[in-house]
Design a protein around this motif. Structure first.
Motif, short mmCIF file in Angstrom:
data_model
loop_
_atom_site.label_atom_id
_atom_site.label_comp_id
_atom_site.label_asym_id
_atom_site.label_seq_id
_atom_site.Cartn_x
_atom_site.Cartn_y
_atom_site.Cartn_z
N GLY A 197 48.23 17.69 28.57
CA GLY A 197 48.08 16.77 27.45
C GLY A 197 48.28 15.34 27.92
N GLY A 198 47.90 14.40 27.07
CA GLY A 198 48.05 13.00 27.41
C GLY A 198 48.10 12.13 26.18
N LEU A 199 48.54 10.88 26.37
CA LEU A 199 48.65 9.95 25.25
C LEU A 199 48.70 8.51 25.77
CD1 LEU A 199 51.86 9.03 25.49
CD2 LEU A 199 52.24 11.18 24.30
N HIS A 200 48.64 7.57 24.84
CA HIS A 200 48.81 6.16 25.18
C HIS A 200 50.24 5.75 24.85
CE1 HIS A 200 48.07 1.87 25.55
NE2 HIS A 200 48.58 1.68 24.34
N CYS A 201 50.98 5.29 25.87
CA CYS A 201 52.38 4.91 25.63
C CYS A 201 52.58 3.40 25.72
CB CYS A 201 53.31 5.64 26.59
SG CYS A 201 53.28 5.04 28.30
N GLY A 202 51.58 2.67 26.19
CA GLY A 202 51.71 1.21 26.23
C GLY A 202 51.69 0.59 27.61
N LEU A 203 51.42 1.38 28.66
CA LEU A 203 51.34 0.83 30.01
C LEU A 203 50.04 0.07 30.23
CD1 LEU A 203 52.84 3.76 32.12
CD2 LEU A 203 53.98 1.68 31.31
N LYS A 204 48.97 0.52 29.59
CA LYS A 204 47.69 -0.17 29.66
C LYS A 204 47.57 -1.15 28.50
CE LYS A 204 45.03 3.49 31.97
NZ LYS A 204 43.97 4.52 31.78
N LYS A 205 46.83 -2.23 28.75
CA LYS A 205 46.63 -3.23 27.71
C LYS A 205 45.71 -2.72 26.61
CE LYS A 205 47.36 -6.97 31.02
NZ LYS A 205 46.75 -8.12 31.74
N THR A 206 44.82 -1.80 26.97
CA THR A 206 43.94 -1.21 25.98
C THR A 206 44.62 0.00 25.36
OG1 THR A 206 42.89 0.29 27.55
CG2 THR A 206 41.96 -1.94 27.36
N GLU A 207 43.96 0.65 24.42
CA GLU A 207 44.51 1.83 23.75
C GLU A 207 44.17 3.13 24.48
OE1 GLU A 207 46.57 1.95 21.05
OE2 GLU A 207 46.70 -0.21 21.38
N ARG A 208 43.69 3.02 25.71
CA ARG A 208 43.35 4.23 26.47
C ARG A 208 44.62 4.98 26.88
NH1 ARG A 208 39.91 2.31 31.41
NH2 ARG A 208 39.94 4.56 31.86
N ASN A 209 44.51 6.30 26.99
CA ASN A 209 45.64 7.11 27.44
C ASN A 209 46.17 6.61 28.78
OD1 ASN A 209 45.25 8.65 25.19
ND2 ASN A 209 44.82 10.57 26.26
N ASP A 210 47.48 6.65 28.95
CA ASP A 210 48.07 6.20 30.21
C ASP A 210 49.26 7.03 30.65
OD1 ASP A 210 49.91 5.36 28.31
OD2 ASP A 210 49.39 3.24 28.47
N LEU A 211 49.52 8.15 29.98
CA LEU A 211 50.61 9.04 30.36
C LEU A 211 50.18 10.48 30.07
CD1 LEU A 211 53.64 9.05 31.33
CD2 LEU A 211 54.25 9.20 28.90
N ALA A 212 50.45 11.38 31.02
CA ALA A 212 49.98 12.75 30.85
C ALA A 212 50.89 13.71 31.60
CB ALA A 212 48.54 12.89 31.35
N VAL A 213 50.73 14.99 31.29
CA VAL A 213 51.49 16.02 31.99
C VAL A 213 50.65 17.28 32.06
CG1 VAL A 213 52.61 16.97 29.91
CG2 VAL A 213 53.77 17.15 32.12
N ILE A 214 50.83 18.00 33.15
CA ILE A 214 50.27 19.35 33.27
C ILE A 214 51.45 20.28 33.54
CG2 ILE A 214 49.74 18.99 35.73
CD1 ILE A 214 47.39 20.97 35.26
N VAL A 215 51.47 21.42 32.82
CA VAL A 215 52.62 22.32 32.85
C VAL A 215 52.15 23.75 33.07
CG1 VAL A 215 54.65 23.12 31.59
CG2 VAL A 215 53.75 20.83 31.15
N CYS A 216 52.90 24.48 33.88
CA CYS A 216 52.65 25.90 34.06
C CYS A 216 53.70 26.68 33.26
CB CYS A 216 52.73 26.28 35.54
SG CYS A 216 52.25 27.99 35.89
N ASP A 217 53.30 27.82 32.74
CA ASP A 217 54.22 28.63 31.94
C ASP A 217 55.41 29.14 32.74
OD1 ASP A 217 52.61 28.25 29.76
OD2 ASP A 217 51.57 30.18 29.93
N VAL A 218 55.22 29.20 34.07
CA VAL A 218 56.29 29.68 34.96
C VAL A 218 56.35 28.76 36.17
CG1 VAL A 218 56.02 32.11 34.28
CG2 VAL A 218 54.69 31.20 36.20
N PRO A 219 57.45 28.77 36.91
CA PRO A 219 57.47 28.03 38.17
C PRO A 219 56.33 28.52 39.07
CG PRO A 219 59.69 28.66 37.56
CD PRO A 219 58.76 29.37 36.60
N ALA A 220 55.50 27.60 39.52
CA ALA A 220 54.27 27.96 40.24
C ALA A 220 54.41 27.69 41.73
CB ALA A 220 53.10 27.15 39.68
N THR A 221 53.76 28.54 42.51
CA THR A 221 53.61 28.26 43.93
C THR A 221 52.82 26.96 44.06
OG1 THR A 221 53.58 30.62 44.43
CG2 THR A 221 52.69 29.13 46.11
#
Length: 408
Positions: free
Chosen positions: A23-47
């Protein structure tokens, strides 16, 4: 690369492999309203495994991610754009560690299983008030479908014009395994880990040592074979995570389907790398350089990268000028052995040089070819069996315009 060993998944993304959300969102790091923060998550600790920039000045997030990856495990990667958090001293390191800790806390996972990546302007401190608020909101944005992947891809872009994604499926012992990737990169791109952030996911069950070595091998022939402008960034990083959810027999190099998995994995890397080269800042053409007949593979790679990285060759392609003299000059300065009297050069199917002697060709035909979207330059030597392919883009007025005003 044996593409018949795997199948490309149209519309696939980093969340197509089982066990992943993003997922991702705009938190305010960019001057525009484009997304600038995101995360990718695995359901379990991944190799997991990663490769990093060769630049001596390495950004704070790389130090944090290396520490997290010391045990070969990751469960999440948080990434921001708009600020590289590079050359920011002790405060920058502290901010990167805080990003890791906050992400772990809000996701309810082990802090040591979180990687951190950043991209953007060098030498400016992160607006941590924005980052803290954004990380707290990220869990609500997580999605295992197309929405989450799209928000993630948009959040990692800087000067990129388009997102870069690829997804394939391959059979391992009769079990369907998925490999996917997403990347960003447009400027400050040069071999030695192209300038980029890349994220790969797979639901394969695979030994960590073999995943790491495969990542390095694939990077050498893909991401390390692209160039836009000859600059290597402080923040380059390519991370791969394997959930193991496909249920295949554990993969290693002795597995009968290892070659198929390796081909599929390398294809994803190559597709992302070519997408970065095609989207080079201001680029109008993708340039592909194939070198054959070099004394060895090392020499072939050096020649291919020198030709595709030549500002004069790139300018000639932009101007649709069939100036093969610039190509052979680049071949000759690559710093590897070449027999100067027996070099063949072609532009697409148009031969312009044979045995280092010019060949009469139709200038109008060459002009029409060079005005196409992709320009293929083939260099054939007579010195051995080394071969390599490199990718880049032309050099345009827009490249200067974009980078002259990058901070503003």
């Amino acid at each position: 690369m044996s593409e018949h060993l795997f199948t490309v998944v149209e519309g696939g993304s980093i969340t197509t492999p089982k066990g992943f959300k993003s997922g991702g969102l705009h938190c305010g790091l960019k001057k525009t309203e484009r997304n600038d923060l995101a995360v990718i998550v695995c359901d379990v600790p991944a190799t997991a495994a990663a490769v990093y920039t060769m630049n001596v000045f390495q950004a704070a997030p790389l130090k944090v991610t290396r520490e997290s990856l010391a045990n070969g495990i990751l469960q999440a990667v948080v990434v921001n754009s708009g600020n590289a958090n590079a050359c920011t001293g002790e405060q920058g390191e502290s901010d990167a560690y805080e990003m890791r800790a906050a992400t772990a806390r809000h996701l309810g996972i082990d802090e040591n299983n979180v990687g951190v990546a950043s991209t953007g302007v060098i030498g400016e401190l992160l607006k941590m008030n924005c980052v803290r608020t954004g990380i707290a909101e990220l869990p609500e944005k997580l999605n295992d479908g197309a929405v989450g992947a799209e928000e993630f891809c948009q959040a990692i872009l800087t000067t990129d014009l388009v997102k870069k994604e690829c997804c394939v499926k391959v059979l391992i012992g009769g079990v369907e395994v998925t490999i996917a990737g997403a990347a960003k990169g447009s400027g400050m791109i040069h071999p030695n880990m192209a300038t980029m952030l890349g994220f790969m996911t797979t639901d394969a069950d695979i030994h960590q040592e073999d995943l790491h070595s495969l990542l390095r091998e694939a990077t050498d022939v893909t991401f390390n074979m692209i160039t836009v402008d000859g600059d290597t960034s402080t923040n380059d990083m390519l991370i791969t995570m394997a959930s193991g959810f496909a249920g295949n027999d554990t993969l290693n190099r002795l597995h009968p389907d290892w070659d198929a998995f390796a081909a599929a994995f390398t294809y994803v890397c190559q597709t992302l790398a070519k997408s970065i080269a095609r989207d080079g800042e201001g680029a109008a053409h993708l340039i592909e350089v194939i070198v054959q007949g070099a004394v060895n593979e090392h020499a072939a790679r050096a020649i291919a990268k020198t030709v595709v990285g030549s500002s004069l060759v790139k300018s000639a392609v932009f101007g649709a000028d069939a100036n093969w003299g610039r190509i052979i000059a680049a071949v000759g300065r690559a710093g590897v052995p070449v027999s100067p009297e027996r070099v063949d050069i072609s532009l697409g199917s148009i031969k312009v040089l044979t045995q280092s002697m010019p060949v009469a060709f139709d200038e109008e035909e060459a002009l029409a070819y060079l005005q196409g979207d992709t320009v293929l330059i083939t260099v054939i030597l007579q010195d051995g069996d080394g071969s390599a392919t490199a990718w880049g883009c032309d050099l345009t007025y827009d490249y200067v315009r974009i980078n002259a005003a990058y901070r503003t």
